[in-house]
Design an enzyme around this catalytic site. Structure first.
Site, PDB file in Angstrom:
ATOM      1  N   LYS A 450       0.824  -1.202   0.000  1.00  0.00           N
ATOM      2  CA  LYS A 450       0.000   0.000   0.000  1.00  0.00           C
ATOM      3  C   LYS A 450       0.867   1.265   0.000  1.00  0.00           C
ATOM      4  O   LYS A 450       2.025   1.256   0.428  1.00  0.00           O
ATOM      5  CB  LYS A 450      -0.933  -0.001   1.213  1.00  0.00           C
ATOM      6  CG  LYS A 450      -1.997  -1.101   1.189  1.00  0.00           C
ATOM      7  CD  LYS A 450      -3.125  -0.780   0.242  1.00  0.00           C
ATOM      8  CE  LYS A 450      -4.133  -1.918   0.109  1.00  0.00           C
ATOM      9  NZ  LYS A 450      -5.002  -2.061   1.259  1.00  0.00           N
ATOM     10  N   ARG A 485      -3.870 -10.314   3.677  1.00  0.00           N
ATOM     11  CA  ARG A 485      -4.035 -10.310   2.229  1.00  0.00           C
ATOM     12  C   ARG A 485      -2.769  -9.713   1.613  1.00  0.00           C
ATOM     13  O   ARG A 485      -2.425  -8.562   1.882  1.00  0.00           O
ATOM     14  CB  ARG A 485      -5.264  -9.489   1.850  1.00  0.00           C
ATOM     15  CG  ARG A 485      -5.606  -9.470   0.366  1.00  0.00           C
ATOM     16  CD  ARG A 485      -6.888  -8.673   0.145  1.00  0.00           C
ATOM     17  NE  ARG A 485      -7.301  -8.669  -1.257  1.00  0.00           N
ATOM     18  CZ  ARG A 485      -6.881  -7.802  -2.171  1.00  0.00           C
ATOM     19  NH1 ARG A 485      -6.024  -6.840  -1.829  1.00  0.00           N
ATOM     20  NH2 ARG A 485      -7.319  -7.864  -3.423  1.00  0.00           N
TER      21      ARG A 485
END
Length: 507
Positions: A450, A485
């Site tokens: 991210k 994830r």
């Protein structure tokens, strides 16, 4: 003679209610049943469910449907527990849970309805405490203590059965939400109410041992997610995802990546055909299915994926329905049901696990300044996750099928993401104020590659953020995450194994 003991209403908060439990008992007064007009008003009830014959989960679903058609409005579900049999031990394992709802049926009418459902579903007068396709018991009925020849409320054996107390507590929050719940606490005859009674039995330390496992039904099995942290591998079938857009659009490339993830130890494969990166343009359900369908069909034919779970990353109910009909096992909705009004009801009908993620707005607006305003990000995210889960439950998705995700990178700044990764226990505790069941649900964390990792580490290219991802995953697992994830499966599988070993050692 049958009689009811009605508890006088108490308008008090959690702390004052705790102090008044003993005092509340003194306000009980006996009344003949004819003098209490209980059929003309709605009462909150708690019903326990058990099954150990046949398809136990089907039996639960069928019993719940029959209850709804018989005047019982189900509003909350406990977690699902697989338990060793009590009293008569030479019989199959049980599934146990409980539901909380409302009804205008009188207590004996309610008992009659439940006995009829049991009989219709094949229960016979066999061995007491022996095998049965379905067992339905009234644990609480409104604010009444009931004693008759055929019905005792509260159920007389609640207090000795952890497999009943665990799902019962799931139906509550650590905050007392109304006077009826305060009465239920008082009926435990313990100064600290039901919570202290549960602790006296052993509380959360009982879960996972002594024949009491909290499980989530998925595929053809009951998943005990507490045994190990699960790794979900990302398979983006999009041309524009932030990390690997365009790499796996062909069926051949996607299958090759799945084969690699399986070899590296993945537990769940998350297939997504719509980009949800910031400012991503939305495509139609039809276009999403065009991308997803051929790959999903090919992956399902791979012998390597036997025993693995396939998740579909979508916020469209049409995509969810088509994917599950082909063989997908769970739905991962970044919107938590906010972007398709049919999603929750469709997933309820599909009877698959539902990942409810936190996001404000949609991918094109989630990073707008108004969606980034928080006074306390962990508490507010927790509150909003609870609302998503509550809506899902009211739509027919039981708490025992819900997985939560605080939504790292969705409607969050770098500082917010850091607060969440280090504040998972705060999030669970805040959810627990409203629902212990939802607070116990598996929690998924998606920090992989991210942008906030790149900002902190000076890595503008997403593929260079794998070391930072490992660090974030480690912090999340040690903080209570159950599923992570990730894009890089191999390195994170190793990180998760080490975290699990440390946590097991600590326990």
């Amino acid at each position: 003679m049958n009689f009811f003991k009605q508890l006088v209403s108490t308008k008090c908060g959690y702390r004052s209610a705790l102090k008044s439990y003993r005092g509340c008992i003194s306000f009980l007064h006996s009344l003949p049943d004819t003098s209490v007009d209980i059929n003309s008003q709605e009462h909150e009830i708690v019903i326990a469910l058990g099954s150990n014959v046949g398809d136990r989960l089907y039996n639960f679903n069928e019993a719940l449907e029959r209850m709804k058609k018989s005047g019982i409005g189900i509003q909350r579900h406990g977690c699902l527990y697989e338990t060793e049999p009590a009293y008569v031990t030479d019989q199959p394992m049980f599934l146990n849970s409980a539901v909380r709802g409302v009804t205008t049926l009188g207590p004996h009418e309610l008992l009659g309805v439940l006995k009829r459902i049991e009989k219709e579903m094949g229960r016979t007068n066999g061995i007491r405490y022996g095998p049965r396709p379905i067992d339905l018991d009234i644990l609480f009925y409104g604010k009444f203590r009931i004693g008759s020849e055929i019905l005792t409320v509260p159920h007389e054996r609640i207090w000795e059965r952890p497999f009943v107390m665990a799902p019962l507590l799931d139906l509550l929050g650590s905050d007392i939400d109304n006077d009826t719940v305060a009465c239920w606490h008082s009926l435990s005859s313990h100064s600290g109410g039901l919570f202290e009674f549960w602790k006296k039995l052993g509380g959360e330390s009982l879960i996972g041992r002594d024949g009491l496992k909290r499980v989530l039904p998925v595929g053809n099995r009951l998943w005990d997610w507490s045994r190990k942290t699960s790794v979900m591998g990302v398979l983006n079938l999009t041309p524009d995802s932030f990390s690997d857009g365009g790499k796996f659009q062909s069926v051949e490339a996607a299958v090759s990546q799945v084969r690699l993830m399986v070899a590296e130890g993945v537990d769940i494969i998350d297939l997504g055909a719509q980009s949800t990166r910031p400012m991503a343009s939305r495509i139609s359900p039809e276009e999403e299915l065009d991308r997803l369908g051929p790959v999903l069909e090919a992956v399902l034919k791979m012998p390597e994926v036997d025993g693995k779970l396939l998740s579909i990353d979508t916020f469209y109910s049409q995509v969810a329905s088509e994917a599950v009909s082909k063989g997908a096992h769970l739905i991962n909705d970044v919107s938590g049901g906010q972007l398709d009004p049919n999603m929750l009801s469709v997933v309820a009908g599909l009877k698959v696990p539902y990942i409810a993620m936190h996001m404000r707005g949609d991918p094109s607006s989630m990073q707008n300044s108004e969606n980034l305003q928080y006074d306390n990000v962990c508490k507010q995210v927790a509150t909003e996750i609870y609302v998503r889960a509550r809506n899902a439950e009211l739509a027919g998705i039981p708490a025992w099928r819900i997985i939560t995700d605080p939504g790292i990178g969705f409607s969050k700044t770098t500082e917010h993401n850091l607060d969440i990764v280090t504040g998972l226990q705060t999030i669970r505790a805040e959810i627990a104020r409203k629902s212990l069941a939802v607070s116990h649900a598996p929690m998924l964390i998606g920090t992989s590659r991210k942008r906030f990792l790149g900002e902190i580490c000076g890595r503008p290219n997403a593929v260079d953020r794998d070391p930072a991802t490992v660090a974030a995953v480690t912090a999340a697992v040690l903080g209570g995450a159950n599923i992570v994830r990730v894009h890089n499966v191999r390195d994170n599988v190793d990180a998760v194994k080490l975290c699990d070993a440390m946590l097991n050692r600590k326990q």
